[in-house]
Motif scaffolding. Sequence first.
Motif, PDB file in Angstrom:
ATOM      1  N   GLN A 134      12.038 -74.221  75.366  1.00 43.73           N
ATOM      2  CA  GLN A 134      11.591 -75.176  74.543  1.00 43.73           C
ATOM      3  C   GLN A 134      13.063 -75.821  73.856  1.00 43.73           C
ATOM      4  N   PRO A 135      13.409 -76.951  73.469  1.00 41.82           N
ATOM      5  CA  PRO A 135      14.267 -77.344  73.134  1.00 41.82           C
ATOM      6  C   PRO A 135      14.966 -76.836  71.871  1.00 41.82           C
ATOM      7  N   GLY A 136      16.299 -76.303  72.103  1.00 43.74           N
ATOM      8  CA  GLY A 136      17.130 -75.501  71.049  1.00 43.74           C
ATOM      9  C   GLY A 136      16.913 -74.186  70.963  1.00 43.74           C
ATOM     10  N   HIS A 137      15.926 -73.524  71.878  1.00 42.61           N
ATOM     11  CA  HIS A 137      15.579 -72.112  71.991  1.00 42.61           C
ATOM     12  C   HIS A 137      16.604 -71.350  72.821  1.00 42.61           C
ATOM     13  N   LEU A 138      16.941 -71.949  73.752  1.00 44.56           N
ATOM     14  CA  LEU A 138      17.828 -71.142  75.011  1.00 44.56           C
ATOM     15  C   LEU A 138      18.718 -70.105  74.475  1.00 44.56           C
ATOM     16  N   THR A 139      19.649 -70.381  73.613  1.00 49.19           N
ATOM     17  CA  THR A 139      20.802 -69.533  73.143  1.00 49.19           C
ATOM     18  C   THR A 139      21.126 -69.855  71.832  1.00 49.19           C
ATOM     19  N   ASP A 140      21.605 -68.535  70.959  1.00 46.19           N
ATOM     20  CA  ASP A 140      21.933 -68.393  69.724  1.00 46.19           C
ATOM     21  C   ASP A 140      23.414 -68.563  70.025  1.00 46.19           C
ATOM     22  N   VAL A 141      23.944 -68.036  70.794  1.00 46.71           N
ATOM     23  CA  VAL A 141      25.630 -68.189  71.265  1.00 46.71           C
ATOM     24  C   VAL A 141      25.700 -69.028  72.519  1.00 46.71           C
ATOM     25  N   ALA A 142      26.185 -70.085  72.428  1.00 52.45           N
ATOM     26  CA  ALA A 142      26.362 -70.713  73.804  1.00 52.45           C
ATOM     27  C   ALA A 142      27.842 -70.620  74.362  1.00 52.45           C
ATOM     28  N   SER A 143      27.901 -69.746  75.309  1.00 50.50           N
ATOM     29  CA  SER A 143      29.501 -69.814  75.694  1.00 50.50           C
ATOM     30  C   SER A 143      29.300 -69.298  77.031  1.00 50.50           C
ATOM     31  N   THR A 144      30.414 -69.700  77.734  1.00 55.95           N
ATOM     32  CA  THR A 144      30.465 -69.355  79.212  1.00 55.95           C
ATOM     33  C   THR A 144      31.335 -67.975  79.286  1.00 55.95           C
ATOM     34  N   ASP A 145      32.022 -67.530  78.158  1.00 51.71           N
ATOM     35  CA  ASP A 145      32.891 -66.577  78.184  1.00 51.71           C
ATOM     36  C   ASP A 145      32.434 -65.311  77.826  1.00 51.71           C
ATOM     37  N   GLN A 146      32.414 -64.197  78.485  1.00 52.11           N
ATOM     38  CA  GLN A 146      31.685 -63.070  78.450  1.00 52.11           C
ATOM     39  C   GLN A 146      32.297 -62.550  77.222  1.00 52.11           C
ATOM     40  N   HIS A 147      33.738 -62.478  76.900  1.00 56.43           N
ATOM     41  CA  HIS A 147      34.492 -61.929  75.674  1.00 56.43           C
ATOM     42  C   HIS A 147      33.998 -62.535  74.635  1.00 56.43           C
ATOM     43  N   ALA A 148      33.358 -63.802  74.551  1.00 56.77           N
ATOM     44  CA  ALA A 148      32.719 -64.231  73.273  1.00 56.77           C
ATOM     45  C   ALA A 148      31.225 -63.856  73.072  1.00 56.77           C
ATOM     46  N   VAL A 149      30.583 -63.667  74.108  1.00 58.68           N
ATOM     47  CA  VAL A 149      29.198 -63.260  73.841  1.00 58.68           C
ATOM     48  C   VAL A 149      28.889 -61.902  73.665  1.00 58.68           C
ATOM     49  N   LYS A 150      29.725 -61.050  74.391  1.00 60.47           N
ATOM     50  CA  LYS A 150      29.460 -59.781  74.015  1.00 60.47           C
ATOM     51  C   LYS A 150      29.941 -59.216  72.463  1.00 60.47           C
ATOM     52  N   PRO A 151      30.816 -59.656  71.834  1.00 59.67           N
ATOM     53  CA  PRO A 151      31.153 -59.276  70.607  1.00 59.67           C
ATOM     54  C   PRO A 151      30.073 -60.065  69.488  1.00 59.67           C
ATOM     55  N   TRP A 152      29.530 -61.026  69.950  1.00 62.69           N
ATOM     56  CA  TRP A 152      28.287 -61.752  69.253  1.00 62.69           C
ATOM     57  C   TRP A 152      27.264 -60.827  68.981  1.00 62.69           C
ATOM     58  N   PHE A 153      26.794 -59.852  69.863  1.00 59.11           N
ATOM     59  CA  PHE A 153      25.736 -59.049  69.825  1.00 59.11           C
ATOM     60  C   PHE A 153      26.132 -57.907  68.657  1.00 59.11           C
ATOM     61  N   SER A 154      27.303 -57.441  68.894  1.00 58.12           N
ATOM     62  CA  SER A 154      27.489 -56.188  67.926  1.00 58.12           C
ATOM     63  C   SER A 154      27.213 -56.740  66.621  1.00 58.12           C
ATOM     64  N   GLY A 155      26.599 -55.660  65.762  1.00 57.76           N
ATOM     65  CA  GLY A 155      26.151 -55.862  64.539  1.00 57.76           C
ATOM     66  C   GLY A 155      24.881 -56.593  64.249  1.00 57.76           C
ATOM     67  N   LYS A 156      24.408 -57.070  65.440  1.00 59.50           N
ATOM     68  CA  LYS A 156      22.991 -57.566  65.330  1.00 59.50           C
ATOM     69  C   LYS A 156      22.107 -56.582  65.911  1.00 59.50           C
ATOM     70  N   LEU A 157      22.542 -55.818  66.771  1.00 60.49           N
ATOM     71  CA  LEU A 157      21.669 -54.955  67.479  1.00 60.49           C
ATOM     72  C   LEU A 157      22.244 -53.407  67.352  1.00 60.49           C
ATOM     73  N   ASP A 158      21.246 -52.515  67.538  1.00 61.32           N
ATOM     74  CA  ASP A 158      21.816 -51.022  67.595  1.00 61.32           C
ATOM     75  C   ASP A 158      22.445 -50.515  69.003  1.00 61.32           C
ATOM     76  N   PHE A 159      22.571 -51.679  69.913  1.00 64.31           N
ATOM     77  CA  PHE A 159      23.086 -51.155  71.261  1.00 64.31           C
ATOM     78  C   PHE A 159      23.921 -52.206  71.695  1.00 64.31           C
ATOM     79  N   ALA A 160      24.753 -51.900  72.572  1.00 64.56           N
ATOM     80  CA  ALA A 160      25.743 -53.115  73.235  1.00 64.56           C
ATOM     81  C   ALA A 160      25.334 -53.418  74.513  1.00 64.56           C
ATOM     82  N   PRO A 161      24.588 -54.693  74.739  1.00 65.64           N
ATOM     83  CA  PRO A 161      24.383 -54.965  76.110  1.00 65.64           C
ATOM     84  C   PRO A 161      25.707 -55.196  77.066  1.00 65.64           C
TER      85      PRO A 161
END
Lengths: 253, 188
Positions: A134-161
Amino acid sequence: MSCDYTRAALHGYLDGELDASRSAEFERHLVGCRECSKELETEKALRAGLQRSGLYEHPPLSLRKKIRAELDAATAAPAARKIPVWQWLAAAAAILVVAAISWYAWPLRNAIGGAAPPPFTAAELIDAHIRSLQPGHLTDVASTDQHAVKPWFSGKLDFAPPVKDFAEDGFPLVGGRLDVLGGRNVAVLVYGRRKHYINVFVLPTKEPDTPIHPPGLRQGYQWLHWRHQGMEYCAVSDVSVADLHELAQLIYQ
Amino acid sequence: MSGSDQGRSSDVLDVDERARFEQLVLPHLDAAFNLARWLLRSREDSEDVAQEAVLRAYRFFRGFHGGDARAWLLQIVRNTCYTWLEKNRPVEHMTEFDEELHPQPSLSPESLAIAGDNRERLSRALETLPPRFREVLVLRELEGCSYKEIAAITAIPIGTVMSALARARQRLQRALTQPPVQEAPREL
């Protein structure tokens, strides 16, 4: 001033619809023709604009539900025909055999580590996937850079995908988001495949590794589930099973 | 309740056919909705028409013998859209293919790139095109259809898909570079 090529082959060339010889012929022409070169650039800019501007419109979730309800009404219920006595007996015998085998096989199955089911249901999974479209629900962090997406998760989850981009294999990373599945927070990696999206749900698990299980299907969506190195994965999309499997294997490696 | 269905039981699909339909056709619901949305220029109407088209596809499903399920569904969506337009917006439906080919105003890729990055402007420009131009652009640029698929969906000969696209793109460029006021007379 006017160039015959401009209005004919140029569009076929732009769309990749010319055969090899006509394509080569057009490229030779392009070298010497300013008008066509400019026109081609203009068309490319227009195409980029059309494709970048998010003009593709997705239906609301309610439409899929309405259609399913209508399909239910238009589908014949399994016929309640009369079943001969011998078929009842055969069925009863078959049930006894299966029960007997399961009884003996049960401890064995546990001993060899029959894979535990995922900690969420197919309905929850598909609902989460549909909601994400649905519109606007796909991503919280929109980036094609894996080095930007990975750190985004840290601190928000108790594991590192594990986050990887597979643009070179035809599955560009679109971004990531948090979602809830089976009552717990999970990471979602979003990949693109042509005009379609693939959601890969990731959560930690204590279960042992499994191969990629055969695909599941529901409401026209398919999913693949597997466990690898302490993580539970579930990839969901409306792309073909072959495409989905390709991505699953890339992630698995 | 069950008795009333018996008369048309031969048209009713069974559970296996339903599963096959879900697997082959339903994944293209987004494509169906998107095409309807651009042909009808309304999300609300498109929901009804897409729903009608999918149900119609379901009824015709026995006639589908494999092949490109998306093109097959989109063909039905397109027909349903035109039937709907004919009934509900007859004036719009009469707008025919404009065959004229004017020499274009000289346009730089840069200026077009700027105009083309504005979603509102692009969307409005696309909506001012006659439906036959709009549909080939939507199928090609948004849906990524091949010429062969476009020919199958729109029932135009494959040899003319390229020139239809050429004309449609030219019209879109013109609509993008003209002042929006002149291009949107129906916004009253």
